[in-house]
Write a protein that holds these residues in place. Structure first.
Motif, PDB file in Angstrom:
ATOM      1  N   VAL A  61      58.909-100.305   9.083  1.00 49.46           N
ATOM      2  CA  VAL A  61      58.386-101.524   9.727  1.00 49.46           C
ATOM      3  C   VAL A  61      57.319-101.181  10.755  1.00 49.46           C
ATOM      4  O   VAL A  61      57.070-101.944  11.692  1.00 49.46           O
ATOM      5  CB  VAL A  61      59.544-102.332  10.379  1.00 49.46           C
ATOM      6  CG1 VAL A  61      60.494-102.855   9.323  1.00 49.46           C
ATOM      7  CG2 VAL A  61      60.288-101.481  11.403  1.00 49.46           C
ATOM      8  N   VAL A  64      53.434-104.413   9.975  1.00 54.61           N
ATOM      9  CA  VAL A  64      54.052-105.704   9.660  1.00 54.61           C
ATOM     10  C   VAL A  64      52.974-106.718   9.283  1.00 54.61           C
ATOM     11  O   VAL A  64      51.794-106.564   9.653  1.00 54.61           O
ATOM     12  CB  VAL A  64      54.877-106.216  10.868  1.00 54.61           C
ATOM     13  CG1 VAL A  64      56.077-105.312  11.105  1.00 54.61           C
ATOM     14  CG2 VAL A  64      54.029-106.300  12.130  1.00 54.61           C
ATOM     15  N   PRO A  65      53.369-107.763   8.542  1.00 55.11           N
ATOM     16  CA  PRO A  65      54.736-108.027   8.076  1.00 55.11           C
ATOM     17  C   PRO A  65      55.162-107.021   7.000  1.00 55.11           C
ATOM     18  O   PRO A  65      54.338-106.520   6.239  1.00 55.11           O
ATOM     19  CB  PRO A  65      54.675-109.442   7.545  1.00 55.11           C
ATOM     20  CG  PRO A  65      53.248-109.618   7.126  1.00 55.11           C
ATOM     21  CD  PRO A  65      52.430-108.821   8.098  1.00 55.11           C
ATOM     22  N   ALA A  66      56.475-106.726   7.005  1.00 56.20           N
ATOM     23  CA  ALA A  66      57.040-105.819   6.014  1.00 56.20           C
ATOM     24  C   ALA A  66      58.271-106.474   5.428  1.00 56.20           C
ATOM     25  O   ALA A  66      59.154-106.935   6.164  1.00 56.20           O
ATOM     26  CB  ALA A  66      57.398-104.481   6.659  1.00 56.20           C
ATOM     27  N   THR A  67      58.344-106.539   4.118  1.00 54.90           N
ATOM     28  CA  THR A  67      59.481-107.178   3.459  1.00 54.90           C
ATOM     29  C   THR A  67      60.439-106.111   2.935  1.00 54.90           C
ATOM     30  O   THR A  67      60.041-105.185   2.221  1.00 54.90           O
ATOM     31  CB  THR A  67      59.015-108.076   2.308  1.00 54.90           C
ATOM     32  OG1 THR A  67      58.150-109.095   2.841  1.00 54.90           O
ATOM     33  CG2 THR A  67      60.200-108.745   1.621  1.00 54.90           C
ATOM     34  N   ARG A  69      64.604-105.170   1.397  1.00 53.95           N
ATOM     35  CA  ARG A  69      65.675-105.720   0.578  1.00 53.95           C
ATOM     36  C   ARG A  69      67.002-105.558   1.308  1.00 53.95           C
ATOM     37  O   ARG A  69      67.366-104.444   1.700  1.00 53.95           O
ATOM     38  CB  ARG A  69      65.726-105.015  -0.771  1.00 53.95           C
ATOM     39  CG  ARG A  69      66.818-105.563  -1.719  1.00 53.95           C
ATOM     40  CD  ARG A  69      66.636-104.976  -3.103  1.00 53.95           C
ATOM     41  NE  ARG A  69      66.852-103.538  -3.105  1.00 53.95           N
ATOM     42  CZ  ARG A  69      68.047-102.961  -3.324  1.00 53.95           C
ATOM     43  NH1 ARG A  69      69.109-103.716  -3.561  1.00 53.95           N
ATOM     44  NH2 ARG A  69      68.161-101.642  -3.321  1.00 53.95           N
ATOM     45  N   THR A 111      62.436-112.034  12.434  1.00 54.24           N
ATOM     46  CA  THR A 111      62.474-111.905  10.969  1.00 54.24           C
ATOM     47  C   THR A 111      62.461-113.273  10.304  1.00 54.24           C
ATOM     48  O   THR A 111      62.739-114.298  10.932  1.00 54.24           O
ATOM     49  CB  THR A 111      63.747-111.153  10.511  1.00 54.24           C
ATOM     50  OG1 THR A 111      64.902-111.942  10.861  1.00 54.24           O
ATOM     51  CG2 THR A 111      63.843-109.786  11.165  1.00 54.24           C
ATOM     52  N   GLU A 112      62.154-113.238   9.017  1.00 54.30           N
ATOM     53  CA  GLU A 112      62.311-114.397   8.146  1.00 54.30           C
ATOM     54  C   GLU A 112      63.029-113.909   6.898  1.00 54.30           C
ATOM     55  O   GLU A 112      62.769-112.797   6.409  1.00 54.30           O
ATOM     56  CB  GLU A 112      60.960-115.008   7.770  1.00 54.30           C
ATOM     57  CG  GLU A 112      60.221-115.628   8.949  1.00 54.30           C
ATOM     58  CD  GLU A 112      58.845-116.166   8.549  1.00 54.30           C
ATOM     59  OE1 GLU A 112      58.414-115.862   7.401  1.00 54.30           O
ATOM     60  OE2 GLU A 112      58.212-116.848   9.361  1.00 54.30           O
ATOM     61  N   SER A 113      63.946-114.716   6.379  1.00 53.72           N
ATOM     62  CA  SER A 113      64.700-114.264   5.211  1.00 53.72           C
ATOM     63  C   SER A 113      64.751-115.348   4.139  1.00 53.72           C
ATOM     64  O   SER A 113      64.746-116.542   4.437  1.00 53.72           O
ATOM     65  CB  SER A 113      66.128-113.876   5.612  1.00 53.72           C
ATOM     66  OG  SER A 113      66.825-114.982   6.133  1.00 53.72           O
ATOM     67  N   ALA A 117      65.674-111.042   0.457  1.00 55.19           N
ATOM     68  CA  ALA A 117      64.396-110.559   0.986  1.00 55.19           C
ATOM     69  C   ALA A 117      64.297-110.889   2.470  1.00 55.19           C
ATOM     70  O   ALA A 117      64.453-112.038   2.875  1.00 55.19           O
ATOM     71  CB  ALA A 117      63.240-111.174   0.227  1.00 55.19           C
ATOM     72  N   THR A 119      61.811-110.403   5.784  1.00 57.96           N
ATOM     73  CA  THR A 119      60.472-110.046   6.242  1.00 57.96           C
ATOM     74  C   THR A 119      60.508-109.800   7.749  1.00 57.96           C
ATOM     75  O   THR A 119      60.908-110.684   8.521  1.00 57.96           O
ATOM     76  CB  THR A 119      59.461-111.158   5.905  1.00 57.96           C
ATOM     77  OG1 THR A 119      59.436-111.364   4.491  1.00 57.96           O
ATOM     78  CG2 THR A 119      58.071-110.784   6.399  1.00 57.96           C
ATOM     79  N   LEU A 121      58.635-109.354  11.161  1.00 65.15           N
ATOM     80  CA  LEU A 121      57.364-109.856  11.701  1.00 65.15           C
ATOM     81  C   LEU A 121      56.816-109.012  12.836  1.00 65.15           C
ATOM     82  O   LEU A 121      55.615-109.083  13.129  1.00 65.15           O
ATOM     83  CB  LEU A 121      57.555-111.303  12.179  1.00 65.15           C
ATOM     84  CG  LEU A 121      58.105-112.274  11.125  1.00 65.15           C
ATOM     85  CD1 LEU A 121      58.328-113.648  11.746  1.00 65.15           C
ATOM     86  CD2 LEU A 121      57.155-112.362   9.930  1.00 65.15           C
TER      87      LEU A 121
END
Length: 404
Positions: A61, A64-67, A69, A111-113, A117, A119, A121
């Protein structure tokens, strides 16, 4: 008369720390540790998450953004059995152990999920939001040293170090005897020539505040028979404290009667004010501290000499009194050959200076003055006159007890 410092040293030389005893952790508050309390474990035992979020590899990370698993989650009290590899993350909660392979935590707000997945930020460096193993303490660390009165914070630390019981010094037993035909107990009918006993209760309170066990023996009359009868109650004490003497002269009866019974007198009278007629000796195995009868003299002498003796019995460090500097709030006269302890109030002026203002009357019978005092102004023997604004040494008082 001997100097105050010499009297103190001669008194302290008569005492040594009491034996240790074991108490439950819940009963340890205020007790003095008889040995170092050494941690029985490491805290935390492994790297732990300090936040709710996602355990990651910081290298994944950095940009960013980095996605990533999501491959699992780990709540507090459990551990993740797998390993976090490149491009992977584990949902983690505060207090949960960091999974193998992860070296940082991204807080959930960054983060976003969507499904598995996640992501990230905002980038995080290694160790971000991670409490490394042993950051608080490690097995074998000394958490609480010997000779320390246990506070509530210490009790919490000892519990965290997995100690259900503690070795502490036995509490000193202090027998307290007031003397004098004119003395009656509070609440008793008061005759025209009698006074209410206050010294014994004040000393008992001081002993209890210092961690000792006060044993109030009562009031002995001005006869040898009465004195010997009451003193029997202190034969198993760690120290016998008497207050006052007979009308023929301060301590004449106490000193003579105890002397006839075999008391070895160390000294009598010290060069201080208030408190000149202070006696110290030993009756068999019991040290005897004879305090003056005047209420203020009695309490000041107890503060200067009894408290250090109690500290020695409880295995605590003995240093000089916590003298501080202050500016005089009013002028004082030249001193004579006795060391003076002037009762005074404390205040702070507009520039932050500590101001010690001695009370106008320093009569050793005035309990109201002592009760209102915040400190004792120390005046050495033969000290020259001092004016308001001059620097002086003070002994702070806290709730009637010096904060030694």
């Amino acid at each position: 008369m001997i100097p105050v410092a010499e009297a103190r040293e001669r008194i302290l030389s008569a005492f040594s720390p009491l034996p240790a005893e074991v108490v439950g952790l819940a009963d340890g508050l205020g007790r003095v540790t008889a040995e170092d309390i050494v941690s029985r474990l490491t805290q935390p035992p492994a790297a732990m998450s300090a936040m709710d979020g996602y355990a990651v590899r910081a290298a994944d990370v950095g940009t960013v953004p980095a996605t990533l698993r999501r491959i699992g989650e780990v709540p507090a009290g459990q551990s993740f059995k797998g390993r976090v590899g490149a491009g992977e993350t584990v949902r983690i909660f505060t207090g949960a152990p960091l999974p193998d392979g992860a070296d940082a935590v991204v807080i959930q707000e960054d983060t976003e999920s969507e499904g598995d997945a996640v992501t990230v930020l905002h980038p995080v460096p290694p160790d971000r939001h991670v409490r490394r193993a042993g950051i608080d303490f490690k097995a074998g660390d000394v958490g609480i040293p010997a000779g320390r009165p246990l506070t509530a914070r210490d009790i919490g630390l000892a519990a965290a170090m997995n100690w259900p019981w503690l070795r502490v010094r036995r509490r000193p037993r202090v027998a307290i005897l007031a003397t004098g035909d004119e003395i009656i107990l509070p609440g008793e009918p008061l005759g025209p020539d009698q006074i209410v006993s206050s010294n014994a209760f004040a000393i008992a309170g001081l002993v209890a505040a210092c961690g000792g066990v006060p044993i109030n023996l009562g009031v002995a009359g001005d006869t040898a028979e009465s004195l010997l009868h009451f003193i029997k109650g202190g034969e198993r004490a760690d120290i016998l404290v008497t207050s006052g003497g007979a009308s023929a002269g301060e301590y004449d009866l106490v000193r003579d009667v105890l002397g006839d019974r075999g008391m070895e007198l160390d000294f009598y009278k010290i060069a201080m004010r208030p408190g000149k007629p202070l006696m110290f000796g030993r009756l068999g195995d019991v040290p005897v501290l004879g305090l003056p009868g005047n209420p203020v003299s009695s309490q000041v002498c107890a503060i200067l000499f009894l408290i250090p003796a109690l500290r020695r019995l409880m295995g605590m460090a003995i240093g000089s009194e916590p003298r501080r500097k202050a500016l005089l709030g009013r002028s004082v006269k030249r001193n004579d050959q006795r060391e003076d302890y002037l009762r005074a109030t404390l205040s702070v002026d507009a520039t932050g200076n500590l101001i010690a203002k001695p009370f106008e009357s320093q009569d050793s019978s005035l309990l109201t003055v002592l009760a209102r005092a915040d400190c004792l102004v120390v005046r050495p023997p033969f000290a020259p006159p001092a004016e308001a604004g001059d620097s002086v040494e003070i002994l702070p008082l806290g709730g009637g007890v010096l904060s030694f």
